[in-house]
Design an enzyme around this catalytic site. Structure first.
Site, mmCIF file in Angstrom:
data_model
loop_
_atom_site.group_PDB
_atom_site.id
_atom_site.type_symbol
_atom_site.label_atom_id
_atom_site.label_comp_id
_atom_site.label_asym_id
_atom_site.label_seq_id
_atom_site.Cartn_x
_atom_site.Cartn_y
_atom_site.Cartn_z
ATOM 1 N N CYS A 176 -2.337 9.381 2.620
ATOM 2 C CA CYS A 176 -2.056 8.773 1.319
ATOM 3 C C CYS A 176 -3.116 9.169 0.311
ATOM 4 C CB CYS A 176 -1.959 7.258 1.452
ATOM 5 S SG CYS A 176 -3.426 6.522 2.198
ATOM 6 N N GLU A 180 0.886 -1.170 0.000
ATOM 7 C CA GLU A 180 0.000 0.000 0.000
ATOM 8 C C GLU A 180 0.920 1.215 0.000
ATOM 9 O OE1 GLU A 180 -3.192 0.019 -0.250
ATOM 10 O OE2 GLU A 180 -4.011 -1.807 0.614
HETATM 11 P P1 NAD Z 1 8.331 4.932 4.751
HETATM 12 O O1 NAD Z 1 8.366 4.189 3.474
HETATM 13 O O2 NAD Z 1 9.443 5.848 5.051
HETATM 14 O O3 NAD Z 1 8.258 3.924 6.000
HETATM 15 C C1 NAD Z 1 7.216 2.994 6.124
HETATM 16 C C2 NAD Z 1 7.668 1.876 7.061
HETATM 17 O O4 NAD Z 1 8.712 1.135 6.444
HETATM 18 C C3 NAD Z 1 8.241 2.358 8.391
HETATM 19 O O5 NAD Z 1 7.804 1.499 9.409
HETATM 20 C C4 NAD Z 1 9.735 2.238 8.170
HETATM 21 O O6 NAD Z 1 10.466 2.086 9.368
HETATM 22 C C5 NAD Z 1 9.803 0.985 7.325
HETATM 23 N N1 NAD Z 1 11.012 0.827 6.524
HETATM 24 C C6 NAD Z 1 11.805 1.792 6.011
HETATM 25 N N2 NAD Z 1 12.803 1.222 5.280
HETATM 26 C C7 NAD Z 1 12.617 -0.112 5.325
HETATM 27 C C8 NAD Z 1 13.307 -1.230 4.762
HETATM 28 N N3 NAD Z 1 14.384 -1.080 3.985
HETATM 29 N N4 NAD Z 1 12.833 -2.466 5.014
HETATM 30 C C9 NAD Z 1 11.718 -2.642 5.775
HETATM 31 N N5 NAD Z 1 11.051 -1.620 6.342
HETATM 32 C C10 NAD Z 1 11.473 -0.364 6.110
HETATM 33 O O7 NAD Z 1 6.924 5.687 4.782
HETATM 34 P P2 NAD Z 1 6.400 6.695 5.894
HETATM 35 O O8 NAD Z 1 7.114 7.994 5.733
HETATM 36 O O9 NAD Z 1 6.361 6.053 7.213
HETATM 37 O O10 NAD Z 1 4.875 6.863 5.440
HETATM 38 C C11 NAD Z 1 4.467 7.755 4.471
HETATM 39 C C12 NAD Z 1 4.235 7.066 3.147
HETATM 40 O O11 NAD Z 1 3.283 6.020 3.297
HETATM 41 C C13 NAD Z 1 3.651 7.984 2.100
HETATM 42 O O12 NAD Z 1 4.260 7.739 0.870
HETATM 43 C C14 NAD Z 1 2.190 7.578 2.059
HETATM 44 O O13 NAD Z 1 1.521 7.873 0.849
HETATM 45 C C15 NAD Z 1 2.289 6.124 2.286
HETATM 46 N N6 NAD Z 1 1.024 5.600 2.775
HETATM 47 C C16 NAD Z 1 0.277 4.820 1.948
HETATM 48 C C17 NAD Z 1 -0.957 4.360 2.375
HETATM 49 C C18 NAD Z 1 -1.813 3.486 1.511
HETATM 50 O O14 NAD Z 1 -2.743 2.902 2.044
HETATM 51 N N7 NAD Z 1 -1.565 3.357 0.225
HETATM 52 C C19 NAD Z 1 -1.424 4.701 3.643
HETATM 53 C C20 NAD Z 1 -0.620 5.506 4.459
HETATM 54 C C21 NAD Z 1 0.596 5.941 4.022
#
Ligand code: NAD
Length: 524
Positions: free
Chosen positions: A276, A242
Protein backbone atom coordinates in the site's frame (compact mmCIF):
# COMPACT_ATOMS: atom_id res chain seq x y z
CA UNK A 1 -26.66 -9.82 1.08
CA UNK A 2 -25.18 -13.22 0.20
CA UNK A 3 -27.17 -16.24 1.28
CA UNK A 4 -25.70 -19.18 3.13
CA UNK A 5 -25.99 -21.31 0.06
CA UNK A 6 -24.10 -18.82 -2.12
CA UNK A 7 -21.23 -18.56 0.34
CA UNK A 8 -20.95 -22.26 1.11
CA UNK A 9 -20.91 -23.08 -2.59
CA UNK A 10 -17.58 -21.31 -2.84
CA UNK A 11 -14.36 -23.18 -2.33
CA UNK A 12 -11.39 -21.15 -1.21
CA UNK A 13 -8.14 -22.34 -2.72
CA UNK A 14 -4.85 -21.27 -1.27
CA UNK A 15 -2.27 -21.30 -4.06
CA UNK A 16 1.45 -20.64 -4.25
CA UNK A 17 1.65 -17.73 -6.71
CA UNK A 18 5.24 -18.61 -7.60
CA UNK A 19 4.50 -22.14 -8.76
CA UNK A 20 0.73 -22.44 -9.12
CA UNK A 21 0.77 -25.33 -6.62
CA UNK A 22 -2.41 -25.74 -4.57
CA UNK A 23 -1.50 -25.42 -0.91
CA UNK A 24 -4.90 -26.16 0.60
CA UNK A 25 -8.61 -25.96 -0.13
CA UNK A 26 -11.13 -24.54 2.30
CA UNK A 27 -14.88 -24.32 2.49
CA UNK A 28 -15.97 -20.72 2.85
CA UNK A 29 -17.47 -20.00 6.23
CA UNK A 30 -21.23 -19.74 5.72
CA UNK A 31 -23.21 -16.77 6.89
CA UNK A 32 -24.55 -18.84 9.79
CA UNK A 33 -21.01 -19.88 10.72
CA UNK A 34 -19.86 -16.25 10.68
CA UNK A 35 -22.75 -15.22 12.91
CA UNK A 36 -22.06 -18.14 15.25
CA UNK A 37 -18.37 -17.19 15.48
CA UNK A 38 -19.29 -13.63 16.41
CA UNK A 39 -21.84 -14.86 18.97
CA UNK A 40 -19.17 -17.07 20.58
CA UNK A 41 -16.78 -14.13 20.67
CA UNK A 42 -19.44 -11.91 22.19
CA UNK A 43 -20.19 -14.42 24.94
CA UNK A 44 -16.52 -14.88 25.84
CA UNK A 45 -15.42 -11.23 25.64
CA UNK A 46 -16.56 -9.96 29.08
CA UNK A 47 -14.29 -12.47 30.86
CA UNK A 48 -11.39 -11.46 28.60
CA UNK A 49 -12.00 -7.78 29.42
CA UNK A 50 -12.36 -8.61 33.10
CA UNK A 51 -8.97 -10.34 33.12
CA UNK A 52 -7.22 -6.96 33.07
CA UNK A 53 -4.55 -5.39 30.88
CA UNK A 54 -1.56 -6.78 32.77
CA UNK A 55 -2.63 -10.39 32.22
CA UNK A 56 -3.36 -9.75 28.57
CA UNK A 57 0.08 -8.16 28.21
CA UNK A 58 1.59 -11.33 29.70
CA UNK A 59 -0.17 -13.32 26.95
CA UNK A 60 1.18 -10.93 24.35
CA UNK A 61 4.67 -11.51 25.74
CA UNK A 62 4.19 -15.25 25.32
CA UNK A 63 2.92 -14.70 21.76
CA UNK A 64 6.00 -12.62 21.01
CA UNK A 65 8.20 -15.43 22.31
CA UNK A 66 6.40 -18.07 20.25
CA UNK A 67 6.52 -15.93 17.13
CA UNK A 68 10.22 -15.31 17.54
CA UNK A 69 10.82 -19.06 17.98
CA UNK A 70 8.79 -19.80 14.86
CA UNK A 71 10.04 -16.85 12.81
CA UNK A 72 11.39 -18.89 9.91
CA UNK A 73 8.35 -21.11 9.67
CA UNK A 74 5.98 -18.14 9.66
CA UNK A 75 8.05 -16.29 7.05
CA UNK A 76 8.13 -19.39 4.85
CA UNK A 77 4.36 -19.73 5.14
CA UNK A 78 3.95 -16.16 3.97
CA UNK A 79 6.40 -16.59 1.10
CA UNK A 80 4.64 -19.72 -0.07
CA UNK A 81 1.19 -18.21 0.06
CA UNK A 82 1.83 -14.58 -0.93
CA UNK A 83 5.01 -14.90 -3.03
CA UNK A 84 7.24 -12.30 -1.40
CA UNK A 85 10.95 -13.05 -0.93
CA UNK A 86 11.72 -14.84 2.33
CA UNK A 87 13.79 -11.91 3.67
CA UNK A 88 10.91 -9.52 3.05
CA UNK A 89 8.56 -11.92 4.86
CA UNK A 90 10.96 -11.96 7.81
CA UNK A 91 11.27 -8.16 7.94
CA UNK A 92 7.88 -6.85 6.89
CA UNK A 93 5.71 -9.55 8.41
CA UNK A 94 7.48 -11.20 11.35
CA UNK A 95 9.67 -8.32 12.58
CA UNK A 96 6.82 -5.81 12.24
CA UNK A 97 4.61 -7.99 14.43
CA UNK A 98 7.32 -8.71 17.00
CA UNK A 99 7.84 -4.98 17.29
CA UNK A 100 4.10 -4.23 17.45
CA UNK A 101 3.91 -6.67 20.36
CA UNK A 102 6.91 -4.92 21.96
CA UNK A 103 5.13 -1.56 21.67
CA UNK A 104 1.95 -2.88 23.28
CA UNK A 105 3.81 -4.78 26.00
CA UNK A 106 5.67 -1.58 26.92
CA UNK A 107 2.84 0.90 26.52
CA UNK A 108 -0.64 -0.63 26.60
CA UNK A 109 -0.97 -0.41 30.37
CA UNK A 110 -0.42 3.32 30.64
CA UNK A 111 -2.17 4.12 27.35
CA UNK A 112 -5.31 2.27 28.45
CA UNK A 113 -5.35 3.67 31.99
CA UNK A 114 -8.07 6.08 33.09
CA UNK A 115 -6.98 9.61 32.33
CA UNK A 116 -7.90 12.56 34.54
CA UNK A 117 -9.39 15.50 32.66
CA UNK A 118 -8.44 18.73 34.41
CA UNK A 119 -10.78 21.54 33.36
CA UNK A 120 -10.92 25.29 33.54
CA UNK A 121 -14.63 26.03 33.78
CA UNK A 122 -14.99 27.80 37.14
CA UNK A 123 -18.72 27.15 37.28
CA UNK A 124 -17.99 23.41 37.15
CA UNK A 125 -15.19 23.37 39.67
CA UNK A 126 -16.92 20.90 41.96
CA UNK A 127 -16.81 18.30 39.20
CA UNK A 128 -13.85 16.09 38.42
CA UNK A 129 -13.70 13.96 35.30
CA UNK A 130 -11.81 11.05 33.85
CA UNK A 131 -11.58 9.48 30.44
CA UNK A 132 -12.25 5.76 30.70
CA UNK A 133 -11.28 3.48 27.83
CA UNK A 134 -13.58 0.51 27.35
CA UNK A 135 -13.22 -2.27 24.81
CA UNK A 136 -15.81 -2.21 22.04
CA UNK A 137 -16.66 -5.88 22.44
CA UNK A 138 -16.07 -7.80 19.22
CA UNK A 139 -13.83 -6.26 16.57
CA UNK A 140 -14.20 -7.60 13.04
CA UNK A 141 -11.06 -7.44 10.93
CA UNK A 142 -11.18 -7.85 7.15
CA UNK A 143 -7.68 -8.15 5.75
CA UNK A 144 -5.91 -8.11 2.37
CA UNK A 145 -3.42 -10.60 0.95
CA UNK A 146 -0.40 -8.36 0.47
CA UNK A 147 0.73 -8.37 4.12
CA UNK A 148 -1.28 -11.39 5.19
CA UNK A 149 0.40 -11.80 8.56
CA UNK A 150 1.46 -8.34 9.70
CA UNK A 151 -1.76 -6.49 8.88
CA UNK A 152 -4.27 -8.70 10.70
CA UNK A 153 -1.73 -9.41 13.46
CA UNK A 154 -0.89 -5.78 14.34
CA UNK A 155 -4.58 -4.85 14.31
CA UNK A 156 -5.55 -7.93 16.32
CA UNK A 157 -2.87 -7.44 18.98
CA UNK A 158 -4.10 -3.90 19.64
CA UNK A 159 -7.73 -5.05 19.74
CA UNK A 160 -6.95 -7.96 22.04
CA UNK A 161 -4.80 -6.09 24.54
CA UNK A 162 -7.58 -3.52 24.89
CA UNK A 163 -9.96 -6.30 25.96
CA UNK A 164 -11.82 -7.02 22.72
CA UNK A 165 -12.55 -10.34 21.07
CA UNK A 166 -11.52 -10.50 17.42
CA UNK A 167 -12.97 -12.24 14.38
CA UNK A 168 -10.71 -12.04 11.31
CA UNK A 169 -11.84 -12.57 7.74
CA UNK A 170 -8.53 -12.92 5.89
CA UNK A 171 -8.14 -12.50 2.16
CA UNK A 172 -9.34 -15.55 0.26
CA UNK A 173 -5.80 -15.79 -1.17
CA UNK A 174 -4.03 -16.07 2.18
CA UNK A 175 -6.21 -18.09 4.57
CA UNK A 176 -3.34 -20.37 5.64
CA UNK A 177 -1.27 -17.49 6.99
CA UNK A 178 -4.21 -16.25 9.05
CA UNK A 179 -4.73 -19.72 10.47
CA UNK A 180 -1.05 -19.76 11.41
CA UNK A 181 -1.58 -16.47 13.28
CA UNK A 182 -4.56 -17.97 15.13
CA UNK A 183 -2.53 -21.00 16.13
CA UNK A 184 0.28 -18.83 17.59
CA UNK A 185 -2.18 -16.66 19.52
CA UNK A 186 -3.99 -19.69 20.92
CA UNK A 187 -0.70 -21.33 21.94
CA UNK A 188 0.18 -18.14 23.77
CA UNK A 189 -3.02 -18.28 25.80
CA UNK A 190 -5.62 -16.30 23.85
CA UNK A 191 -8.83 -18.33 24.22
CA UNK A 192 -10.20 -19.89 21.03
CA UNK A 193 -13.42 -17.82 21.17
CA UNK A 194 -11.51 -14.59 21.68
CA UNK A 195 -9.55 -14.88 18.44
CA UNK A 196 -11.24 -16.60 15.53
CA UNK A 197 -10.67 -16.78 11.79
CA UNK A 198 -13.51 -17.16 9.31
CA UNK A 199 -12.24 -17.97 5.83
CA UNK A 200 -13.96 -16.90 2.66
CA UNK A 201 -14.17 -14.25 -0.03
CA UNK A 202 -16.14 -11.00 -0.23
CA UNK A 203 -19.48 -12.57 0.71
CA UNK A 204 -18.00 -13.91 3.95
CA UNK A 205 -16.67 -10.42 4.68
CA UNK A 206 -20.13 -8.98 4.02
CA UNK A 207 -21.59 -11.55 6.43
CA UNK A 208 -19.12 -10.41 9.09
CA UNK A 209 -20.25 -6.80 8.71
CA UNK A 210 -23.84 -7.89 9.21
CA UNK A 211 -23.04 -10.01 12.25
CA UNK A 212 -23.05 -8.54 15.75
CA UNK A 213 -19.55 -7.03 15.64
CA UNK A 214 -19.08 -3.71 17.42
CA UNK A 215 -16.43 -2.22 15.16
CA UNK A 216 -14.80 -3.12 11.86
CA UNK A 217 -11.21 -2.60 10.81
CA UNK A 218 -10.96 -3.03 7.06
CA UNK A 219 -7.79 -3.01 5.01
CA UNK A 220 -8.11 -3.32 1.27
CA UNK A 221 -8.92 -1.49 -1.93
CA UNK A 222 -10.80 1.79 -2.24
CA UNK A 223 -13.62 0.20 -4.22
CA UNK A 224 -14.26 -2.49 -1.58
CA UNK A 225 -13.75 0.12 1.14
CA UNK A 226 -16.59 2.21 -0.31
CA UNK A 227 -18.93 -0.80 -0.31
CA UNK A 228 -17.93 -1.55 3.27
CA UNK A 229 -18.53 2.04 4.34
CA UNK A 230 -22.05 1.89 2.88
CA UNK A 231 -22.85 -1.42 4.55
CA UNK A 232 -21.46 -0.12 7.85
CA UNK A 233 -23.40 3.14 7.57
CA UNK A 234 -26.67 1.21 7.34
CA UNK A 235 -26.16 -0.01 10.90
CA UNK A 236 -23.92 2.83 12.15
CA UNK A 237 -21.06 0.41 12.64
CA UNK A 238 -17.85 2.30 13.43
CA UNK A 239 -15.11 1.54 10.92
CA UNK A 240 -11.45 2.06 10.30
CA UNK A 241 -10.68 1.98 6.59
CA UNK A 242 -7.07 1.44 5.56
CA UNK A 243 -7.30 1.73 1.79
CA UNK A 244 -5.12 2.01 -1.27
CA UNK A 245 -2.44 4.53 -2.13
CA UNK A 246 -0.71 6.21 -5.05
CA UNK A 247 2.34 7.37 -3.16
CA UNK A 248 4.42 10.14 -4.66
CA UNK A 249 8.20 10.39 -4.35
CA UNK A 250 9.69 13.87 -4.83
CA UNK A 251 13.39 14.08 -5.66
CA UNK A 252 14.57 17.66 -5.11
CA UNK A 253 17.56 19.23 -6.84
CA UNK A 254 19.87 18.75 -3.83
CA UNK A 255 19.10 15.04 -3.38
CA UNK A 256 21.79 12.38 -3.49
CA UNK A 257 20.99 10.77 -6.84
CA UNK A 258 22.33 7.31 -6.02
CA UNK A 259 20.59 7.10 -2.64
CA UNK A 260 17.32 8.40 -4.06
CA UNK A 261 17.50 5.98 -7.01
CA UNK A 262 18.16 3.06 -4.62
CA UNK A 263 15.18 4.16 -2.53
CA UNK A 264 12.95 4.52 -5.59
CA UNK A 265 13.86 1.08 -6.97
CA UNK A 266 13.28 -0.64 -3.63
CA UNK A 267 10.19 1.44 -2.84
CA UNK A 268 8.57 0.68 -6.19
CA UNK A 269 9.48 -3.01 -6.41
CA UNK A 270 9.35 -4.26 -2.81
CA UNK A 271 6.77 -7.05 -2.56
CA UNK A 272 6.64 -6.81 -6.38
CA UNK A 273 5.06 -3.38 -5.93
CA UNK A 274 2.14 -4.86 -4.04
CA UNK A 275 2.52 -2.65 -0.99
CA UNK A 276 0.00 0.00 0.00
CA UNK A 277 2.96 2.31 0.71
CA UNK A 278 4.97 1.49 -2.41
CA UNK A 279 6.31 4.28 -4.62
CA UNK A 280 3.68 4.58 -7.33
CA UNK A 281 4.69 7.95 -8.82
CA UNK A 282 8.15 9.45 -8.94
CA UNK A 283 8.82 13.15 -9.66
CA UNK A 284 12.39 14.30 -10.23
CA UNK A 285 13.80 17.82 -10.58
CA UNK A 286 14.63 18.22 -14.27
CA UNK A 287 18.36 18.84 -13.65
CA UNK A 288 18.61 15.34 -12.08
CA UNK A 289 16.10 13.60 -14.33
CA UNK A 290 18.45 11.77 -16.72
CA UNK A 291 21.14 10.80 -14.19
CA UNK A 292 18.38 9.58 -11.84
CA UNK A 293 16.82 7.46 -14.61
CA UNK A 294 20.26 6.06 -15.48
CA UNK A 295 20.89 5.10 -11.84
CA UNK A 296 17.45 3.46 -11.56
CA UNK A 297 18.05 1.48 -14.77
CA UNK A 298 21.46 0.27 -13.60
CA UNK A 299 20.02 -0.91 -10.29
CA UNK A 300 16.94 -2.50 -11.85
CA UNK A 301 19.04 -4.50 -14.32
CA UNK A 302 20.73 -6.22 -11.37
CA UNK A 303 17.52 -7.37 -9.66
CA UNK A 304 16.84 -11.09 -9.44
CA UNK A 305 13.25 -12.15 -10.11
CA UNK A 306 11.93 -15.60 -9.18
CA UNK A 307 10.56 -17.82 -6.44
CA UNK A 308 10.94 -15.99 -3.13
CA UNK A 309 11.88 -19.22 -1.36
CA UNK A 310 15.29 -19.00 -3.03
CA UNK A 311 17.45 -16.80 -0.80
CA UNK A 312 18.97 -14.58 -3.50
CA UNK A 313 15.60 -13.70 -5.09
CA UNK A 314 14.64 -10.04 -4.72
CA UNK A 315 11.32 -9.85 -6.57
CA UNK A 316 8.66 -12.52 -6.44
CA UNK A 317 5.49 -13.07 -8.48
CA UNK A 318 2.31 -11.05 -8.45
CA UNK A 319 -0.46 -12.62 -6.42
CA UNK A 320 -2.67 -13.66 -9.33
CA UNK A 321 -3.48 -13.16 -13.00
CA UNK A 322 -6.06 -10.42 -12.38
CA UNK A 323 -3.39 -8.33 -10.67
CA UNK A 324 -0.99 -8.99 -13.52
CA UNK A 325 -3.52 -7.97 -16.16
CA UNK A 326 -4.21 -4.72 -14.32
CA UNK A 327 -0.50 -3.85 -14.21
CA UNK A 328 -0.09 -4.81 -17.84
CA UNK A 329 -3.02 -2.70 -19.01
CA UNK A 330 -1.78 0.39 -17.13
CA UNK A 331 1.69 0.01 -18.67
CA UNK A 332 0.17 -0.45 -22.13
CA UNK A 333 -2.01 2.65 -21.67
CA UNK A 334 1.09 4.66 -20.71
CA UNK A 335 3.08 3.28 -23.65
CA UNK A 336 0.26 4.12 -26.07
CA UNK A 337 0.23 7.70 -24.77
CA UNK A 338 3.95 8.21 -25.29
CA UNK A 339 5.69 6.93 -22.14
CA UNK A 340 9.13 5.41 -22.75
CA UNK A 341 9.70 1.93 -21.31
CA UNK A 342 13.29 1.98 -20.01
CA UNK A 343 13.16 -1.42 -18.33
CA UNK A 344 10.74 -4.33 -18.18
CA UNK A 345 7.26 -3.63 -19.51
CA UNK A 346 6.56 -7.32 -20.06
CA UNK A 347 5.61 -10.61 -18.40
CA UNK A 348 8.26 -13.19 -17.62
CA UNK A 349 6.56 -16.47 -18.65
CA UNK A 350 9.88 -18.30 -18.66
CA UNK A 351 9.88 -17.98 -14.82
CA UNK A 352 6.19 -18.58 -14.21
CA UNK A 353 2.68 -17.43 -15.03
CA UNK A 354 2.48 -14.60 -12.45
CA UNK A 355 5.76 -12.77 -13.02
CA UNK A 356 6.09 -9.25 -14.37
CA UNK A 357 9.47 -7.67 -15.03
CA UNK A 358 10.43 -4.67 -12.86
CA UNK A 359 9.50 -1.77 -15.09
CA UNK A 360 10.69 1.82 -15.39
CA UNK A 361 8.62 4.29 -17.37
CA UNK A 362 9.88 7.75 -18.31
CA UNK A 363 8.02 10.78 -19.64
CA UNK A 364 4.73 9.82 -18.05
CA UNK A 365 1.95 12.39 -17.58
CA UNK A 366 -1.06 12.75 -15.33
CA UNK A 367 -3.35 11.87 -18.24
CA UNK A 368 -2.09 8.29 -18.02
CA UNK A 369 -3.78 5.71 -15.79
CA UNK A 370 -0.35 4.75 -14.43
CA UNK A 371 -0.19 8.13 -12.67
CA UNK A 372 -3.81 8.18 -11.46
CA UNK A 373 -4.88 4.63 -10.53
CA UNK A 374 -3.26 2.38 -7.97
CA UNK A 375 -0.98 0.05 -9.96
CA UNK A 376 0.03 -2.42 -7.25
CA UNK A 377 2.77 -3.92 -9.36
CA UNK A 378 6.53 -3.54 -10.01
CA UNK A 379 6.36 -0.30 -11.99
CA UNK A 380 8.30 2.92 -11.40
CA UNK A 381 6.87 5.77 -13.51
CA UNK A 382 9.10 8.85 -13.49
CA UNK A 383 8.24 12.41 -14.48
CA UNK A 384 10.34 15.62 -14.36
CA UNK A 385 9.38 18.87 -12.58
CA UNK A 386 10.81 22.39 -12.59
CA UNK A 387 10.17 23.82 -9.13
CA UNK A 388 9.34 22.67 -5.61
CA UNK A 389 5.92 24.31 -5.91
CA UNK A 390 5.18 22.34 -9.06
CA UNK A 391 6.27 19.12 -7.32
CA UNK A 392 3.80 19.75 -4.48
CA UNK A 393 0.97 20.43 -6.95
CA UNK A 394 1.78 17.18 -8.78
CA UNK A 395 1.99 15.16 -5.56
CA UNK A 396 -1.37 16.51 -4.40
CA UNK A 397 -3.03 15.98 -7.79
CA UNK A 398 -4.37 12.57 -6.76
CA UNK A 399 -7.51 11.07 -5.27
CA UNK A 400 -5.28 9.17 -2.84
CA UNK A 401 -3.37 10.37 0.22
CA UNK A 402 -1.72 7.44 1.96
CA UNK A 403 1.98 8.34 2.04
CA UNK A 404 4.67 10.24 0.15
CA UNK A 405 8.36 10.93 0.34
CA UNK A 406 10.66 13.92 -0.20
CA UNK A 407 14.34 13.47 -1.01
CA UNK A 408 16.78 16.26 -0.20
CA UNK A 409 20.05 16.82 1.66
CA UNK A 410 18.40 19.74 3.47
CA UNK A 411 16.27 18.47 6.36
CA UNK A 412 14.47 21.78 6.94
CA UNK A 413 13.52 22.05 3.28
CA UNK A 414 12.30 18.45 3.32
CA UNK A 415 10.19 19.06 6.44
CA UNK A 416 8.67 22.23 5.00
CA UNK A 417 7.68 20.48 1.79
CA UNK A 418 6.42 17.40 3.65
CA UNK A 419 3.92 19.59 5.52
CA UNK A 420 2.42 20.73 2.21
CA UNK A 421 1.73 17.21 0.94
CA UNK A 422 -1.72 15.73 1.44
CA UNK A 423 -0.90 12.33 2.88
CA UNK A 424 -1.20 10.44 6.16
CA UNK A 425 2.57 9.87 6.27
CA UNK A 426 5.37 11.79 4.60
CA UNK A 427 8.90 10.46 4.85
CA UNK A 428 11.98 12.57 4.22
CA UNK A 429 14.74 10.51 2.58
CA UNK A 430 13.03 7.14 2.99
CA UNK A 431 10.14 5.11 1.59
CA UNK A 432 7.75 2.46 2.89
CA UNK A 433 9.76 1.67 6.06
CA UNK A 434 7.57 3.78 8.39
CA UNK A 435 5.20 0.82 8.49
CA UNK A 436 7.82 -0.88 10.67
CA UNK A 437 7.81 1.84 13.33
CA UNK A 438 5.21 0.56 15.77
CA UNK A 439 4.85 3.97 17.43
CA UNK A 440 4.07 5.71 14.11
CA UNK A 441 0.39 6.10 13.23
CA UNK A 442 -0.49 4.51 9.91
CA UNK A 443 -3.43 5.60 7.77
CA UNK A 444 -4.53 7.80 4.95
CA UNK A 445 -6.19 11.01 3.85
CA UNK A 446 -8.65 11.48 0.99
CA UNK A 447 -9.58 8.15 -0.68
CA UNK A 448 -6.85 6.33 1.24
CA UNK A 449 -9.05 5.90 4.25
CA UNK A 450 -10.41 6.82 7.62
CA UNK A 451 -8.81 6.22 11.01
CA UNK A 452 -5.41 4.92 12.01
CA UNK A 453 -3.68 1.68 12.89
CA UNK A 454 -0.38 1.22 14.79
CA UNK A 455 0.88 2.98 17.88
CA UNK A 456 -1.12 5.09 20.28
CA UNK A 457 -3.69 6.16 17.70
CA UNK A 458 -4.20 2.59 16.50
CA UNK A 459 -4.81 1.45 20.08
CA UNK A 460 -7.30 4.29 20.60
CA UNK A 461 -9.34 2.90 17.67
CA UNK A 462 -9.93 -0.25 19.71
CA UNK A 463 -11.62 1.46 22.65
CA UNK A 464 -14.75 3.42 23.32
CA UNK A 465 -14.10 6.66 25.09
CA UNK A 466 -16.30 7.22 28.11
CA UNK A 467 -16.21 10.41 30.14
CA UNK A 468 -16.77 9.64 33.80
CA UNK A 469 -17.78 12.72 35.75
CA UNK A 470 -18.27 12.92 39.50
CA UNK A 471 -19.33 15.82 41.64
CA UNK A 472 -17.34 16.43 44.79
CA UNK A 473 -20.17 18.28 46.56
CA UNK A 474 -23.12 15.95 46.25
CA UNK A 475 -25.14 17.86 48.89
CA UNK A 476 -25.38 21.07 46.89
CA UNK A 477 -27.76 21.84 44.06
CA UNK A 478 -26.31 23.52 41.00
CA UNK A 479 -27.18 27.16 40.73
CA UNK A 480 -28.57 26.75 37.20
CA UNK A 481 -31.12 24.11 38.19
CA UNK A 482 -34.12 26.38 37.62
CA UNK A 483 -35.47 29.27 39.58
CA UNK A 484 -35.14 31.41 36.40
CA UNK A 485 -36.25 35.04 36.57
CA UNK A 486 -34.95 38.60 36.22
CA UNK A 487 -32.74 38.47 39.31
CA UNK A 488 -31.38 35.06 38.34
CA UNK A 489 -30.58 36.28 34.82
CA UNK A 490 -28.56 39.18 36.36
CA UNK A 491 -26.73 36.71 38.57
CA UNK A 492 -25.90 34.56 35.57
CA UNK A 493 -24.63 37.61 33.68
CA UNK A 494 -22.44 38.06 36.72
CA UNK A 495 -21.22 34.49 36.34
CA UNK A 496 -20.09 35.21 32.79
CA UNK A 497 -18.57 38.56 33.77
CA UNK A 498 -16.74 36.95 36.69
CA UNK A 499 -14.86 34.76 34.27
CA UNK A 500 -14.60 36.68 31.06
CA UNK A 501 -15.04 40.46 31.62
CA UNK A 502 -12.06 42.74 30.97
CA UNK A 503 -10.52 44.13 34.17
CA UNK A 504 -10.27 42.77 37.69
CA UNK A 505 -12.92 45.10 39.09
CA UNK A 506 -15.62 44.03 36.64
CA UNK A 507 -14.74 40.41 37.18
CA UNK A 508 -14.98 40.75 40.97
CA UNK A 509 -18.32 42.51 40.77
CA UNK A 510 -19.59 39.83 38.43
CA UNK A 511 -18.43 37.06 40.78
CA UNK A 512 -20.20 38.70 43.72
CA UNK A 513 -23.43 38.96 41.73
CA UNK A 514 -23.13 35.29 40.78
CA UNK A 515 -22.52 34.32 44.41
CA UNK A 516 -26.01 35.63 45.14
CA UNK A 517 -27.39 32.73 43.10
CA UNK A 518 -25.50 30.31 45.30
CA UNK A 519 -27.00 31.86 48.43
CA UNK A 520 -30.46 31.62 46.86
CA UNK A 521 -29.98 27.90 46.19
CA UNK A 522 -28.80 27.18 49.72
CA UNK A 523 -31.95 28.77 51.05
CA UNK A 524 -33.88 26.40 48.72
P1 NAD B 1 -9.72 -6.10 -1.69
O1 NAD B 1 -10.43 -4.83 -1.44
O2 NAD B 1 -9.98 -6.81 -2.95
O3 NAD B 1 -10.01 -7.16 -0.52
C1 NAD B 1 -9.73 -6.87 0.82
C2 NAD B 1 -10.56 -7.79 1.71
O4 NAD B 1 -11.93 -7.46 1.57
C3 NAD B 1 -10.46 -9.27 1.35
O5 NAD B 1 -10.43 -10.02 2.54
C4 NAD B 1 -11.74 -9.51 0.58
O6 NAD B 1 -12.17 -10.86 0.61
C5 NAD B 1 -12.70 -8.62 1.33
N1 NAD B 1 -13.90 -8.22 0.59
C6 NAD B 1 -14.05 -8.07 -0.74
N2 NAD B 1 -15.31 -7.63 -1.02
C7 NAD B 1 -15.94 -7.49 0.16
C8 NAD B 1 -17.26 -7.07 0.54
N3 NAD B 1 -18.16 -6.68 -0.37
N4 NAD B 1 -17.57 -7.04 1.85
C9 NAD B 1 -16.65 -7.40 2.79
N5 NAD B 1 -15.42 -7.83 2.48
C10 NAD B 1 -15.05 -7.86 1.19
O7 NAD B 1 -8.16 -5.76 -1.52
P2 NAD B 1 -6.94 -6.75 -1.76
O8 NAD B 1 -6.76 -6.94 -3.23
O9 NAD B 1 -7.03 -7.92 -0.88
O10 NAD B 1 -5.74 -5.86 -1.18
C11 NAD B 1 -5.08 -4.90 -1.92
C12 NAD B 1 -5.57 -3.51 -1.58
O11 NAD B 1 -5.41 -3.26 -0.19
C13 NAD B 1 -4.77 -2.43 -2.27
O12 NAD B 1 -5.63 -1.43 -2.72
C14 NAD B 1 -3.88 -1.90 -1.16
O13 NAD B 1 -3.42 -0.58 -1.34
C15 NAD B 1 -4.77 -2.01 0.01
N6 NAD B 1 -4.00 -2.03 1.24
C16 NAD B 1 -4.04 -0.95 2.06
C17 NAD B 1 -3.27 -0.93 3.20
C18 NAD B 1 -3.29 0.24 4.14
O14 NAD B 1 -2.80 0.08 5.25
N7 NAD B 1 -3.81 1.39 3.78
C19 NAD B 1 -2.45 -2.01 3.51
C20 NAD B 1 -2.44 -3.11 2.64
C21 NAD B 1 -3.22 -3.11 1.52
Amino acid sequence: MATDLQIAARKIVSTNPATGETLREFESASEAQVHAAVARAQAAQPAWAEMGVRKRIAILREFQLQLHRNKSEVAQFVTREAGKPYVEALLTEVLVVLDAARFLIDNAFHLLRDEPVPHGNLAMKTKSGRVVREPYGVIGIIAPWNYPFSIPATESLAALVAGNAVVVKPSEFTSLTAIQLASLLHQAGVPGEIFQVVVGAGATGAALINAAIDKLVFTGSVSTGKQIAQAAAARLLPVVLELGGKDAMLVLDDADIEVAAAGAVWGAFVNAGQACLSVERCYVRRSLYQPFLDACMRRTARLRVGNGMEPEIEIGPLIHQRQLRNVESQVEDARAQGARVLAGGKRLPEIGANYYAPTILADVTHRMRIMREETFGPVLPVMPFDSDDEAVVLANDSDYGLAASVWTRNGARGDALARRIQAGTVMVNDVVSCFGISEAPHGGMKASGIGRSHGRFGLEEMVRIKYLDSDRLPGIEKIWWYGYGKAFARQMEGLLDGQFARGLGRRLRGALRAAGALRGKKRG
